[in-house]
Design an enzyme around this catalytic site. Structure first.
Site, PDB file in Angstrom:
ATOM      1  N   ARG A  70       0.857  -1.198   0.040  1.00  0.00           N
ATOM      2  CA  ARG A  70      -0.455   0.264  -0.194  1.00  0.00           C
ATOM      3  C   ARG A  70       0.697   0.873   0.089  1.00  0.00           C
ATOM      4  NH1 ARG A  70      -3.778   1.411   4.736  1.00  0.00           N
ATOM      5  NH2 ARG A  70      -2.070   1.433   6.014  1.00  0.00           N
ATOM      6  N   LYS A 102      -1.732   7.210   1.809  1.00  0.00           N
ATOM      7  CA  LYS A 102      -1.885   7.570   2.916  1.00  0.00           C
ATOM      8  C   LYS A 102      -0.574   8.475   3.148  1.00  0.00           C
ATOM      9  CE  LYS A 102      -1.330   4.880   7.349  1.00  0.00           C
ATOM     10  NZ  LYS A 102      -2.662   4.821   8.052  1.00  0.00           N
ATOM     11  N   GLU A 133     -14.804   6.293   6.600  1.00  0.00           N
ATOM     12  CA  GLU A 133     -14.076   6.375   8.193  1.00  0.00           C
ATOM     13  C   GLU A 133     -13.653   7.749   9.469  1.00  0.00           C
ATOM     14  OE1 GLU A 133     -10.797   6.324   5.761  1.00  0.00           O
ATOM     15  OE2 GLU A 133     -10.607   7.739   4.690  1.00  0.00           O
TER      16      GLU A 133
END
Length: 351
Positions: free
Chosen positions: A106, A200, A233
């Site tokens: 990721r 991220k 989220e």
């Protein structure tokens, strides 16, 4: 939880004779040599009983340091003053790195989206992280790592940066399985657009403000709702819900960060379906009304791995108590972290 950072006085030995009537001549601002600066930084850590950061790697000097006073990033690094960087984290559990490869994959996807090229191939990054964890002698905590556009100048474009930079640090933290329930609120802070939410990156100001908003209202954290009215989220965690018919449902990952722990939960939870504890497992669009009407709700994240939500916007979730199914899912993830297959846990070769 106690802060990981020691309490620093930013004007030690530079006494300010402050007051409304003070002048610029009232403030002593020393000019230190490099050795004096190092001495000052090291002095700050002498009173700390336990060093929270046992090891750091920096591609700037190309190695590992065990001295927390040297765990610094150049001020002209574009990650510092422009937010041009990405990061990820892998947990250290009982001498193992949990889901390192999943997090590293990721990490590199985020780097591609942020247009930050790694100074090393994936295999080298992985080796550095494993050796850093080994050098730290940390048995429980986390391994956090960053990829930035690198130092070079203070301009907007990274064109003046000679090379990107890779940093990593081990954080010693005796975390444990979370079983106590917490409160949540619906965030009023605008969430990131999908382009930025799905990588991220280090631009966490919306996340910080959302977390602060929750704390100001006596809650643990917030939950975002997207422009279409669907649950998104939390500020640094995913969310999951169990319906009254025992369905486990998580929001789709198309507009939010694809949580490694959340995806691991989705892979493990069918075991509870086989046992007749859950009726189904999946992802989908969840309205705010549906979410608040759930029998159980929870935050899902690496260091939790599951945190029960018992109240939302001052209203109870379900019966307002930690649910049995939430705890069953928590046990499932926790067992995977401490004793699961070594395809998901990498033994740290301590030095």
């Amino acid at each position: 939880m106690e802060s990981q950072n020691p309490s620093f006085d930013p004007i030690t030995d530079a006494t300010a004779k402050t007051g409304e009537e003070g002048s610029e001549n009232d403030v002593c601002v020393p000019i230190y040599s490099s050795s004096e600066v190092l001495g000052k930084l090291q002095e700050k850590w002498k009173s700390v009983k336990k060093i929270p950061y046992p090891a750091m790697y920096s591609s700037i000097f190309g190695g590992i340091t065990l001295d927390p006073s040297l765990m610094v990033i150049p001020i002209d690094d574009h990650m510092v003053h422009r937010g041009h960087g990405i990061f990820d984290t892998a947990m250290i559990v009982n001498g193992y790195l949990y889901e390192l490869d999943t997090h590293l994959d990721r990490f590199l996807r985020s780097a591609s989206k942020a247009k930050v090229a790694s100074p090393f191939p994936r295999s080298t990054l992985r080796t550095i992280l494993v050796k850093l964890a080994a050098a730290s002698h940390c048995k429980k905590g986390s391994l956090r790592y960053w990829l930035s556009a690198g130092p070079g100048d203070f301009l907007l474009s990274p064109a003046g940066c000679p090379t990107s930079a890779f940093y990593a640090v081990v954080i010693d933290d005796d975390f444990s399985q979370c079983k106590e329930g917490v409160k949540a609120i619906t965030s009023t802070v605008p969430m990131k657009t999908p382009q930025f939410a799905t990588m991220k990156n280090v631009n966490y100001l919306p996340n910080v403000l959302s977390k602060m908003e929750a704390e100001e209202k006596g809650a643990f954290a917030s939950i975002w709702v997207d422009d279409d009215g669907y649950i998104a989220e939390g500020p640094n965690v995913n969310v999951a819900f169990i319906s009254k018919s025992k369905e486990l449902l998580l929001p789709k990952f198309d507009k939010i960060l694809s949580g490694c722990t959340a995806r691991r939960l989705l892979a493990l939870a069918p075991k509870l379906v086989e046992q007749g504890i859950l009726s189904s497992v999946g992802t989908g669009d969840i309205t705010l009304e549906q979410a608040k009407g759930s029998a159980e709700a929870m935050y899902v994240g690496s260091g939790l791995p599951i945190l029960p939500i018992i109240a939302w916007d001052e209203q109870p979730v379900g019966d307002g108590k930690v649910g049995a199914l939430t705890l069953a899912l928590s046990d499932l993830l926790w067992e995977d972290m401490i004793a699961g297959p070594e395809t998901h846990r990498l033994r740290i070769p301590y030095m």
